[in-house]
Design a protein around this motif. Structure first.
Motif, PDB file in Angstrom:
ATOM      1  N   GLU A 239       0.820  -1.213   0.000  1.00 48.10           N
ATOM      2  CA  GLU A 239       0.000   0.000   0.000  1.00 48.10           C
ATOM      3  C   GLU A 239       0.860   1.272   0.000  1.00 48.10           C
ATOM      4  OE1 GLU A 239      -3.209   0.125  -0.262  1.00 48.10           O
ATOM      5  OE2 GLU A 239      -3.986  -1.821   0.380  1.00 48.10           O
ATOM      6  N   MET A 240       2.132   1.151   0.373  1.00 47.97           N
ATOM      7  CA  MET A 240       3.013   2.312   0.450  1.00 47.97           C
ATOM      8  C   MET A 240       3.445   2.779  -0.934  1.00 47.97           C
ATOM      9  SD  MET A 240       5.515   1.354   3.695  1.00 47.97           S
ATOM     10  CE  MET A 240       6.622   2.720   3.303  1.00 47.97           C
ATOM     11  N   LYS A 241       3.805   4.049  -1.027  1.00 44.65           N
ATOM     12  CA  LYS A 241       4.400   4.561  -2.256  1.00 44.65           C
ATOM     13  C   LYS A 241       5.746   3.858  -2.498  1.00 44.65           C
ATOM     14  CE  LYS A 241       2.582   9.314  -2.178  1.00 44.65           C
ATOM     15  NZ  LYS A 241       2.992  10.735  -2.228  1.00 44.65           N
ATOM     16  N   SER A 242       6.123   3.719  -3.761  1.00 47.47           N
ATOM     17  CA  SER A 242       7.339   2.978  -4.086  1.00 47.47           C
ATOM     18  C   SER A 242       8.615   3.703  -3.660  1.00 47.47           C
ATOM     19  CB  SER A 242       7.399   2.702  -5.592  1.00 47.47           C
ATOM     20  OG  SER A 242       7.428   3.911  -6.323  1.00 47.47           O
ATOM     21  N   ASP A 243       8.520   5.018  -3.412  1.00 42.47           N
ATOM     22  CA  ASP A 243       9.702   5.755  -2.954  1.00 42.47           C
ATOM     23  C   ASP A 243       9.567   6.218  -1.505  1.00 42.47           C
ATOM     24  OD1 ASP A 243       7.734   7.622  -3.394  1.00 42.47           O
ATOM     25  OD2 ASP A 243       9.034   9.071  -4.404  1.00 42.47           O
ATOM     26  N   ALA A 244       8.554   5.713  -0.793  1.00 40.27           N
ATOM     27  CA  ALA A 244       8.333   6.129   0.594  1.00 40.27           C
ATOM     28  C   ALA A 244       9.311   5.427   1.527  1.00 40.27           C
ATOM     29  CB  ALA A 244       6.891   5.830   1.017  1.00 40.27           C
ATOM     30  N   PHE A 245       9.661   6.116   2.603  1.00 38.77           N
ATOM     31  CA  PHE A 245      10.524   5.546   3.638  1.00 38.77           C
ATOM     32  C   PHE A 245       9.658   5.010   4.785  1.00 38.77           C
ATOM     33  CE2 PHE A 245      13.633   9.035   2.277  1.00 38.77           C
ATOM     34  CZ  PHE A 245      14.248   8.213   1.343  1.00 38.77           C
ATOM     35  N   LEU A 246      10.128   3.935   5.412  1.00 36.43           N
ATOM     36  CA  LEU A 246       9.483   3.359   6.587  1.00 36.43           C
ATOM     37  C   LEU A 246      10.426   3.529   7.770  1.00 36.43           C
ATOM     38  CD1 LEU A 246       7.241   1.596   7.933  1.00 36.43           C
ATOM     39  CD2 LEU A 246       8.587  -0.404   7.249  1.00 36.43           C
ATOM     40  N   ILE A 247       9.906   4.078   8.870  1.00 34.63           N
ATOM     41  CA  ILE A 247      10.715   4.358  10.057  1.00 34.63           C
ATOM     42  C   ILE A 247      10.084   3.664  11.264  1.00 34.63           C
ATOM     43  CG2 ILE A 247      11.817   6.170  11.422  1.00 34.63           C
ATOM     44  CD1 ILE A 247      12.379   6.472   8.435  1.00 34.63           C
ATOM     45  N   ASN A 248      10.886   2.891  12.010  1.00 37.04           N
ATOM     46  CA  ASN A 248      10.360   2.181  13.179  1.00 37.04           C
ATOM     47  C   ASN A 248      11.198   2.479  14.423  1.00 37.04           C
ATOM     48  OD1 ASN A 248       9.066   0.522  14.977  1.00 37.04           O
ATOM     49  ND2 ASN A 248       9.887  -1.388  14.150  1.00 37.04           N
ATOM     50  N   PRO A 249      10.787   3.477  15.207  1.00 40.24           N
ATOM     51  CA  PRO A 249      11.425   3.718  16.504  1.00 40.24           C
ATOM     52  C   PRO A 249      10.613   3.131  17.658  1.00 40.24           C
ATOM     53  CG  PRO A 249      10.195   5.651  15.849  1.00 40.24           C
ATOM     54  CD  PRO A 249       9.865   4.579  14.847  1.00 40.24           C
ATOM     55  N   ALA A 250       9.650   2.264  17.364  1.00 36.97           N
ATOM     56  CA  ALA A 250       8.682   1.820  18.376  1.00 36.97           C
ATOM     57  C   ALA A 250       9.000   0.429  18.938  1.00 36.97           C
ATOM     58  CB  ALA A 250       7.272   1.852  17.780  1.00 36.97           C
ATOM     59  N   ARG A 251       8.652  -0.624  18.221  1.00 30.89           N
ATOM     60  CA  ARG A 251       8.860  -1.998  18.670  1.00 30.89           C
ATOM     61  C   ARG A 251       9.191  -2.886  17.474  1.00 30.89           C
ATOM     62  NH1 ARG A 251       9.673  -0.393  22.910  1.00 30.89           N
ATOM     63  NH2 ARG A 251       8.716  -0.868  24.926  1.00 30.89           N
ATOM     64  N   GLY A 252      10.152  -3.785  17.658  1.00 31.85           N
ATOM     65  CA  GLY A 252      10.555  -4.685  16.585  1.00 31.85           C
ATOM     66  C   GLY A 252       9.428  -5.569  16.110  1.00 31.85           C
ATOM     67  N   GLU A 266      12.899  -5.565  -4.143  1.00 32.47           N
ATOM     68  CA  GLU A 266      12.119  -5.330  -5.364  1.00 32.47           C
ATOM     69  C   GLU A 266      11.894  -3.852  -5.639  1.00 32.47           C
ATOM     70  OE1 GLU A 266       8.558  -7.588  -4.673  1.00 32.47           O
ATOM     71  OE2 GLU A 266       9.697  -9.421  -4.224  1.00 32.47           O
ATOM     72  N   GLY A 267      12.468  -2.972  -4.830  1.00 23.64           N
ATOM     73  CA  GLY A 267      12.325  -1.538  -5.030  1.00 23.64           C
ATOM     74  C   GLY A 267      10.926  -1.020  -4.805  1.00 23.64           C
ATOM     75  N   ARG A 268      10.169  -1.683  -3.913  1.00 27.01           N
ATOM     76  CA  ARG A 268       8.792  -1.265  -3.664  1.00 27.01           C
ATOM     77  C   ARG A 268       8.658  -0.237  -2.562  1.00 27.01           C
ATOM     78  NH1 ARG A 268       6.121  -5.103  -1.598  1.00 27.01           N
ATOM     79  NH2 ARG A 268       7.507  -6.922  -1.689  1.00 27.01           N
ATOM     80  N   ILE A 269       9.748   0.021  -1.802  1.00 33.36           N
ATOM     81  CA  ILE A 269       9.801   1.147  -0.868  1.00 33.36           C
ATOM     82  C   ILE A 269      11.170   1.803  -1.038  1.00 33.36           C
ATOM     83  CG2 ILE A 269       8.166   0.171   0.792  1.00 33.36           C
ATOM     84  CD1 ILE A 269      10.545  -0.522   2.604  1.00 33.36           C
TER      85      ILE A 269
END
Length: 339
Positions: A239-252, A266-269
């Motif tokens: 569902e994310m944009k293909s150039d969007a970044f994902l950031i997780n400072p919360a919980r593994g 696959e270059g999907r994020i």
């Protein structure tokens, strides 16, 4: 006879791979001679956080201060009738055994607000490191490769949208800092009304896909529970944009690392940054370890909460609340999980 308070796995008490009780300066100041302090079992320079040796060390305790140790049903079977209170030395409470507290007559609390500034600042650091390719430039330049275009063209942030999942204390603090960089901040949290979000400059999105379709950077600030475990999986990432970044400072546990690996391959994020993993060290898990070589992956060692001030505050508050419960028999005053 003095009540025994067991600190199961405090990092601050370790020195050269062994517990040094002299480091419990804050705790000794708060407790004085009113309690007996006991520390967790250490093996090979690390705390034992489960199994017979861990459980045996809890026997006779009146209170526990836990950090990363898991309070399981087996643990509660041992401490039932003796332990009066469990304090979680941190914000999250996914390891405190929440369903077992009330049935066993045990108070529980966390410290939900001691590191709001630190975590929100660390979050921005991860975001900007990806946006400006700081780590890639740093590594390549130190290896002798000078190129202003190394890593490609950064994005102009004022034309982009930042999305936050989870608008609690830290999510709202992050939102306010993000507004200095991004043109728009949107949020998804089914427990927070849109009117409340507006007060922090955040526009509410009522479904997760709505946020993911619009956000150029997606930041996880939600709690880990059975509803959010592996929230970030194959369908989420698609569902994310293909150039969007994902950031997780919360919980593994919010993230399926195999799914993130596939999306990156696959270059999907556009990239991934994380301060947290399950288990703690990503090198100890096959799929987390396979994320590390990507140049558009930035990682830190679960230290978003850390500053000298935050650690000392958290330690003092945990000790004060434990002493309050032991002396009065009343519930914790702050961060109670059993009200």
């Amino acid at each position: 006879m003095k009540p025994v308070v067991v600190y199961t796995d405090p990092f601050w008490a370790l020195a050269d791979g062994a517990v040094n009780p002299a480091l419990a300066t804050i705790e000794n100041e708060v407790f004085g001679d009113k309690v007996e302090l006991r520390f967790g079992v250490v093996q090979d320079g690390a705390y034992v956080k489960g199994g017979p040796r861990f459980i045996d060390n809890l026997k006779g305790a009146s209170a526990l201060a836990i950090y990363r140790a898991q309070m399981t049903e087996e643990v509660f079977a041992t401490i039932r009738g003796e332990v009066k209170v469990i304090g979680r030395q941190g914000v999250g409470y996914d390891n405190i055994g929440l369903p077992f507290l009330k049935p066993n007559g045990i108070f529980g609390f966390n410290v939900p607000d001691y590191c709001v500034d630190e975590v929100s600042t660390h979050t921005l650091s991860l975001v900007l490191a990806l946006e400006r390719q700081i780590c890639l430039q740093n590594n390549h330049l130190k290896s002798g490769h000078w190129d202003i275009y190394d890593g490609g063209y950064p994005r102009r942030l004022q034309g982009l949208t930042a999305g936050i999942i989870g608008l609690g204390r830290i999510g709202k603090a992050t939102a306010q800092k993000l507004r200095c960089f991004y043109g728009q901040v949107i949020g998804y949290d089914p427990y927070v009304h849109g009117d409340h979000m507006i007060g922090y400059g955040v526009q509410k999105r009522h479904t997760l896909p709505d946020l993911l379709h619009q956000a150029d950077v997606v930041i996880l600030h939600c709690l880990l529970d059975e509803d959010t475990r592996n929230l970030v999986g194959e369908s989420f990432l698609r569902e994310m944009k293909s150039d969007a970044f994902l950031i997780n400072p919360a919980r593994g546990g919010l993230v399926d690392p195999q799914a993130v690996h596939a999306a990156l391959s696959e270059g999907r994020i556009g990239g991934y940054a994380s301060d947290v993993f399950t288990p703690e060290d990503p090198n100890d898990h096959e799929w987390n370890r396979r994320l590390l070589p990507f140049e558009n992956v930035v990682v830190t060692s679960h230290r978003a909460f850390l500053s000298a001030e935050s650690e000392l505050s958290q330690r003092r508050r945990v000790a004060e609340e434990i002493l309050h419960v032991l002396e009065t028999g009343r519930p914790p005053r702050w961060g109670s999980l059993t009200d």
